[in-house]
Design a protein around this motif. Structure first.
Motif, short mmCIF file in Angstrom:
data_model
loop_
_atom_site.label_atom_id
_atom_site.label_comp_id
_atom_site.label_asym_id
_atom_site.label_seq_id
_atom_site.Cartn_x
_atom_site.Cartn_y
_atom_site.Cartn_z
N MET A 153 12.60 -11.21 10.62
CA MET A 153 13.31 -10.38 9.65
C MET A 153 12.44 -9.44 8.82
N ILE A 154 11.14 -9.49 8.95
CA ILE A 154 10.27 -8.69 8.08
C ILE A 154 10.34 -7.22 8.48
N ALA A 155 10.58 -6.37 7.50
CA ALA A 155 10.77 -4.95 7.84
C ALA A 155 10.18 -3.98 6.83
N GLY A 156 9.75 -4.45 5.69
CA GLY A 156 9.49 -3.55 4.57
C GLY A 156 8.41 -2.51 4.82
N VAL A 157 8.78 -1.26 4.61
CA VAL A 157 7.81 -0.17 4.58
C VAL A 157 8.34 0.88 3.61
N ALA A 158 7.44 1.35 2.75
CA ALA A 158 7.85 2.34 1.75
C ALA A 158 6.95 3.57 1.85
N LEU A 159 7.57 4.72 1.75
CA LEU A 159 6.83 5.99 1.65
C LEU A 159 7.06 6.53 0.25
N PHE A 160 6.03 6.52 -0.55
CA PHE A 160 6.18 7.01 -1.93
C PHE A 160 4.82 7.46 -2.44
N ASP A 161 4.85 8.34 -3.40
CA ASP A 161 3.62 8.92 -3.91
C ASP A 161 3.20 8.14 -5.16
N PHE A 162 2.36 7.12 -4.94
CA PHE A 162 2.07 6.23 -6.08
C PHE A 162 1.08 6.85 -7.07
N ASN A 163 0.27 7.81 -6.60
CA ASN A 163 -0.75 8.37 -7.49
C ASN A 163 -0.47 9.83 -7.89
N ASN A 164 0.74 10.27 -7.60
CA ASN A 164 1.19 11.61 -8.02
C ASN A 164 0.25 12.73 -7.60
N ILE A 199 1.71 4.91 1.76
CA ILE A 199 2.49 3.97 2.58
C ILE A 199 2.23 2.53 2.11
N PHE A 200 3.32 1.82 1.89
CA PHE A 200 3.23 0.39 1.55
C PHE A 200 3.94 -0.41 2.64
N TYR A 225 -1.98 -11.87 6.13
CA TYR A 225 -0.61 -11.91 5.60
C TYR A 225 -0.42 -10.99 4.39
N PHE A 226 -1.46 -10.33 3.94
CA PHE A 226 -1.32 -9.50 2.74
C PHE A 226 -0.38 -8.32 3.00
N ASN A 227 0.42 -7.99 1.97
CA ASN A 227 1.07 -6.69 1.99
C ASN A 227 -0.04 -5.63 1.88
N ARG A 228 0.26 -4.42 2.28
CA ARG A 228 -0.80 -3.40 2.30
C ARG A 228 -0.32 -2.08 1.69
N LEU A 229 -1.22 -1.46 0.95
CA LEU A 229 -0.95 -0.13 0.43
C LEU A 229 -2.03 0.82 0.95
N TYR A 230 -1.59 1.88 1.57
CA TYR A 230 -2.52 2.89 2.09
C TYR A 230 -2.32 4.18 1.31
N VAL A 231 -3.41 4.71 0.78
CA VAL A 231 -3.32 5.98 0.06
C VAL A 231 -3.50 7.12 1.05
N ASN A 232 -2.69 8.14 0.84
CA ASN A 232 -2.74 9.32 1.70
C ASN A 232 -3.87 10.22 1.20
N LEU A 233 -4.86 10.44 2.05
CA LEU A 233 -6.03 11.25 1.67
C LEU A 233 -5.85 12.72 2.02
N LEU A 285 10.15 15.88 8.89
CA LEU A 285 10.17 14.48 8.47
C LEU A 285 9.46 13.60 9.48
N ASP A 286 8.48 12.87 9.00
CA ASP A 286 7.75 11.93 9.83
C ASP A 286 8.36 10.54 9.65
N VAL A 287 7.95 9.62 10.50
CA VAL A 287 8.53 8.28 10.46
C VAL A 287 7.41 7.25 10.56
N VAL A 288 7.48 6.23 9.73
CA VAL A 288 6.56 5.10 9.83
C VAL A 288 7.39 3.88 10.21
#
Lengths: 333, 587
Positions: free
Chosen positions: B85-96, B102-103, B120-128, B475-478
């Motif tokens: 059931m695991i599905a979570g992925v978020a596209l958001f600009d956390f650092n403005n 991507i989370f 097992y860690f959740n992951r946050l990737y910053v867009n460079l 629009l891209d897709v993750v």
């Protein structure tokens, strides 16, 4: 579909003739039995029993007569009695299994058939019936094994292959279903049901052209039959509905309804096609017919609710929506 | 290919067939006529020659971009219900910085339900920039706790920094974005633990932010699945090695969803009961938030797994009425529940009303409910063609998104069966590709997956989030897949249409502007309506900026309808630009 085999009946007749003496009444019963005049045979056998001569196998034969006459409730005690008297007779157990199956006593039916097979494992008709019972009990692997065994024992029996195809189709093993229906058509090229279901299976497999060809062929073949079958029209009608060819779908389903006015699926699908065509009054009539045929089916009421709501009749919509929900909740999970 | 910076044509980089294709498509797209809608000699020739059937293209760039995330669900042969059931992925600009980050959500050790190892860690990737990413999980402090499922990004405290809510089996977490690259777990203080008296912590799969009461801050809708405990989980499938299966949802008791009202002071109140949301038990999966009945209040559609879907109509009084049955979205017109997975809202047929699309499993078809207005919907699966095309497939997350900027919403679905061994039981494959259904602009959708480059990878795909990662107007897709690397699908569609990308900033409305409608009128007179939303699909959170494909048209007008009805006309907006819009109003 599952009549007692001629061989069984013949054997019983021979036995009846040899054991009930030479009374004219007995001979008459044999004649009636052999002529498949079960009504007359039953009357004569009932008289024999009332005259105090219920010995030996007369209850069994009377039970078989009742089975063939559709008086299944009356057949059951006679066949149970016969199974007590002749526990080593495979035919007795088969007939008891068949009777129980018709009474929807599936566990008892399966037990009786297993007993029959333990006495004589070479009976394809018993495996075939056992397979059907397993389908109803959703024991699909067992059903598959039973049908395959029946096929091994009677490889030219197209009905068994057909049942196997329907099993595969119902559980989503579409490649195997297609293979089975193909085989049916080798054995019985004019089987319109095999043609129609093979078309539907091809549709599920994404083979649109093959599906169209087969479904159209099944309808054409059906038109040449002395007693046309409703199934080709139903399957083709559903296919056309899915392809959004709604006018043609409605015409096919109307034809199916004419051929089999008591078939629930036909009226539901006809109602659905008419609903999508916005022919709402006609759709309502078809769906009301479906609801009459099976008041416990949720589909007619759900579609009727949709029609009512779209026509602005909230009260009518609520009534059918409640009934649809009630029916859904009442279904076994 | 059109250079979106200055509007000039760049020919040198284009392959000739593509140029020919682009020209032909442009020619055929006069008005709303599409090559697939009306066969023409040219289109037939093009298709016959295999030159092109769709312009939609993707490139899978995860490895090159620095994304090395793998969902680890701690899979067992025992087949516990939470595993698939695991599905979570978020596209958001956390650092403005103007770029989407991507989370990802991840599992945990199945026996402890804790993230006992790094895998097992959740992951946050910053867009460079330039589609390069770097893992900043540790610095940000978002590795998480428990067996995570889904996520929802939204600026709940209106401080201009997007916050993050993470759902899971045994922990839900609200991370407040501190604005310095770090997040703070404020779950307990905020009161959004998803624990309910008598039931304990509910198994939450997804969530969505929306301002249901139009008071200017984001409230939180939490979607819960079913009652589960490892020790009581049933065993299903054949009792021999490799044949165990995940159980049907009917084996588990349903749960209510939750509605948290934002009090505006960093805390939330659970109003599930008083709002009416909590009085309906289901097996929630997808969530689509939109004003389906055009009354100025956001409603909530919840797709349920093997259970009737819910449409919660917002009465504007703090209460919701569940009207799925009356509206015609509880079931398809087969009148039987499907294995409802993801859900999204959008105007697929161009009548300006939000329709509903959801995914299901093989042999069920993916439902598409057309909004008729007046609070009614119609099952449009077969009329649209989606019914036939989706019959063999299983879908999880999804998006109604304009992938080729032609002005209509296409459908993207994350593909895969719920089972890992489906082949043992049916002919359907467990591992499937993602799928794209192109909107032909005439009410029909067509499966163009095989023609789309970049969609050949199979897997147990689950999550999918949508957004413009490189701000090129496409629009891209993750996409996530279980126990396999996530996919980053860069949209490389050639000869795409014009576009508009709007970043909303509410002032009276919530800061993120979620729930706003963007109404664009093209010079042809055609009106397009797009929603500012982040709750998209299943367990995911997509780019909250509003993307509008414009086709070959120019803009006549752009109007924002903010939640609550404040309307704002934009002046001088040009196509192929990213426009930041601050809410203005006149009292």
């Amino acid at each position: 579909m599952f009549r007692n085999s001629v061989n069984v009946v013949c054997a019983l007749i021979v036995w009846l003739g040899s054991t009930t003496g030479s009374s004219a009444q007995s001979q008459e019963a044999v004649d009636a039995f052999s002529g498949a005049d079960y009504s007359r045979a039953a009357g004569l056998l009932e008289r024999e029993m009332s005259e105090g001569r219920p010995a030996n196998r007369i209850p069994l034969f009377l039970g078989v007569c009742y089975l063939n006459l559709g008086r299944t409730e009356k057949a059951l005690p006679l066949l149970l009695d016969a199974s007590d008297r002749f526990p080593e007779d495979a035919e007795v157990w088969f007939n008891l299994g068949l009777c129980s199956f018709r009474l929807r006593k599936f566990d008892e039916a399966a037990d009786a058939l297993e007993k029959s097979l333990s006495i004589n494992p070479g009976q394809p008709q018993v495996y075939k019936l056992l397979g059907r019972i397993h389908v109803v009990r959703e024991a699909y692997s067992r059903a598959e094994r039973a049908f395959i065994k029946a096929m091994q024992l009677s490889p030219r029996d197209s009905e068994t292959v057909y049942l196997l195809g329907r099993l595969y189709q119902s559980i989503g093993r579409l490649e195997e279903a297609a293979h089975a229906f193909d085989h049916v058509l080798e054995l019985a090229p004019d089987s319109v049901r095999a043609q129609a279901y093979l078309g539907t299976v091809y549709f599920g497999l994404g083979k649109g052209a093959e599906a169209t060809e087969l479904l159209e062929r099944s309808v054409k073949t059906n038109a040449t039959m002395s007693e046309p079958d409703f199934v080709p029209h139903l399957e083709y009608g559903i296919y056309l509905q899915r392809m959004d060819r709604l006018e043609q779908s409605a015409a096919q389903l109307q034809k199916a309804a004419e051929l089999s006015p008591s078939n629930l699926e036909t009226w539901v699908e006809l109602g659905r096609s008419l609903y999508r065509l916005n022919r709402l009054d006609e759709a309502s009539r078809a769906l009301m017919k479906a609801a009459e045929l099976d008041p416990k089916d949720s589909r007619p009421h759900y579609l009727l609710a949709r029609i009512c709501y779209e026509q602005g009749d909230k009260r009518c919509g609520d009534k059918h929506a409640r009934q649809a929900e009630w029916n859904l909740d009442s279904q076994p999970h | 290919m059109r250079d979106r910076r200055n509007g000039t044509w760049i020919v040198s980089r284009i392959r000739l067939p593509s140029l020919f294709c682009a020209w032909a498509l442009a020619y055929l797209k006069v008005g709303r006529i599409r090559r697939c809608a009306i066969p023409s000699l040219i289109s037939i020739l093009l298709i016959e020659a295999g030159v092109c059937e769709t312009r939609i293209r993707f490139q899978e760039i995860a490895a090159d971009s620095g994304i090395d995330f793998v969902v680890d669900n701690s899979e067992t042969d025992r087949k516990f219900q939470i595993e698939p059931m695991i599905a979570g992925v978020a596209l958001f600009d956390f650092n403005n910085d103007g770029l989407l980050d991507i989370f990802f959500c991840n599992g945990a050790d199945i026996w402890t339900l804790e993230k006992t190892e790094e895998k097992y860690f959740n992951r946050l990737y910053v867009n460079l920039g330039d589609l390069k990413f770097a893992d900043v999980t540790a610095e940000a402090g978002v590795r998480g706790q428990g067996y995570s499922m889904g996520t929802a990004a939204g600026d709940y405290d209106n401080d201009g920094w997007t916050d993050l809510y993470v759902t899971g089996v045994n922990r839900n977490i609200l991370y407040r974005n501190l604005g310095n690259g770090r997040f703070e777990d404020v779950t307990i203080r905020a009161g959004v633990t998803a624990s309910v008296e008598g039931l304990g912590k509910l198994w939450s799969v997804g969530a969505g932010w929306f301002d249901f009461d139009n008071d200017g801050d984001l409230d939180l809708f939490v979607v819960n699945y079913c009652v589960w405990s490892r020790d009581k989980d049933s065993r299903c499938g054949a009792d021999k090695p490799g044949y165990r299966t995940y159980c049907h949802p009917k084996m588990y008791d349903p749960l209510p969803n939750l509605l948290y009202r934002n009090e505006g002071d960093g805390t939330f109140i659970d109003i599930s009961e008083e709002s009416g949301i909590g009085s309906h038990l289901g097996k929630g999966m997808g969530l689509a938030l939109a004003d389906f009945d055009s009354d100025g209040y956001l409603d909530a559609f919840v797709s349920n797994d093997a259970w009737r879907n819910f449409l919660f109509r917002n009465l504007g009084t703090g209460r919701f009425e569940e009207i799925g049955m009356e509206a015609g979205v509880a079931y398809t017109d087969s009148a039987r529940p499907v294995s409802g997975m993801g859900a999204d809202a959008g105007d697929y047929d161009g009548d300006t009303l939000p329709d509903i699309f959801m995914t299901a499993l093989s042999n069920e078809t993916f439902p598409l409910f057309k909004n008729l207005g007046d609070g009614l919907f119609r099952d449009d699966r077969f009329q649209s063609g989606i019914g036939v095309d989706t019959l063999p497939w299983g879908g999880w997350s999804l998006g109604m998104v304009d992938l080729d900027n032609d002005g209509d919403l296409d459908l993207f679905t994350a593909g895969g069966h719920v089972q890992t061994n489906e082949e043992l039981y049916t002919n359907r494959p467990s591992q499937q590709t993602n799928r794209v259904f192109e909107n032909l602009g005439n009410g029909r959708l067509e499966d163009v997956t095989l023609q789309c480059e970049g969609l050949t990878a199979i897997g147990l795909h689950r999550g999918a989030a949508f957004g413009d990662l490189n701000n090129d107007g496409l629009l891209d897709v993750v996409v996530t897949r279980l126990n396999a690397p996530a996919e980053v699908l860069r949209n490389s569609t050639e000869a795409a249409g014009n576009y508009l990308l709007l970043q909303l900033e509410g002032t009276r409305s919530s800061r993120s502007g979620l729930g706003s409608e963007v109404r664009v009128t093209l010079d042809s007179g055609r009106e397009l309506v797009r929603l500012a939303r982040s709750a998209v699909g299943y367990g995911g959170s997509s780019d909250s900026r509003v993307h509008v494909g414009l086709g070959n048209s120019a803009l006549r007008s752009v109007r924002i309808v903010w939640p609550g009805g404040n309307t704002q006309e934009l002046e001088g907006v040009r196509a192929n630009t990213l426009v930041k819009v601050k809410e203005s109003y006149s009292d």
